[in-house]
Design a protein around this motif. Structure first.
Motif, PDB file in Angstrom:
ATOM      1  N   VAL A 166       0.708  -1.564   0.118  1.00 33.71           N
ATOM      2  CA  VAL A 166      -0.063   0.499  -0.412  1.00 33.71           C
ATOM      3  C   VAL A 166       1.371   1.386   0.281  1.00 33.71           C
ATOM      4  CG1 VAL A 166      -1.800   1.561   1.135  1.00 33.71           C
ATOM      5  CG2 VAL A 166      -1.927  -1.729   1.310  1.00 33.71           C
ATOM      6  N   VAL A 167       0.778   2.542  -0.845  1.00 30.05           N
ATOM      7  CA  VAL A 167       1.385   3.222  -1.144  1.00 30.05           C
ATOM      8  C   VAL A 167       0.206   4.145  -0.786  1.00 30.05           C
ATOM      9  CG1 VAL A 167       2.815   4.377  -2.216  1.00 30.05           C
ATOM     10  CG2 VAL A 167       3.203   2.441  -2.581  1.00 30.05           C
ATOM     11  N   ALA A 168       0.455   4.951   0.556  1.00 31.89           N
ATOM     12  CA  ALA A 168      -0.720   6.063   0.812  1.00 31.89           C
ATOM     13  C   ALA A 168       0.930   7.233   1.078  1.00 31.89           C
ATOM     14  CB  ALA A 168      -1.331   6.180   1.603  1.00 31.89           C
TER      15      ALA A 168
END
Length: 71
Positions: free
Chosen positions: A64-66
């Protein structure tokens, strides 16, 4: 004794682990063996096994890239 990510250890650490392993069973795990370890297994100084199939019911890796949020 189980050693994970053996490549993170230096030669001095590995020599100490070999001393400890004389009185116990040692298992070293690595996703990518370093050249020294690979060479030792190829010349017969060390055993090496390959796991070529994933464990049953293994879950896929989720990335997950957040944006960063301190809360």
């Amino acid at each position: 004794m189980i050693v994970d990510e053996e490549q993170r250890f230096g030669v001095a650490n590995k020599e100490r682990l070999k001393e400890i392993a004389k009185t116990s069973t040692a298992l070293a795990l690595s996703a990518t063996p370093i050249p020294r370890t690979l060479h030792m297994s190829l010349v017969g100084l060390r055993d090496m096994s390959l796991i070529e199939t994933p464990p049953r019911d293994r879950l896929a890796i989720q990335t997950v890239v957040a944006p960063f949020n301190e809360e």
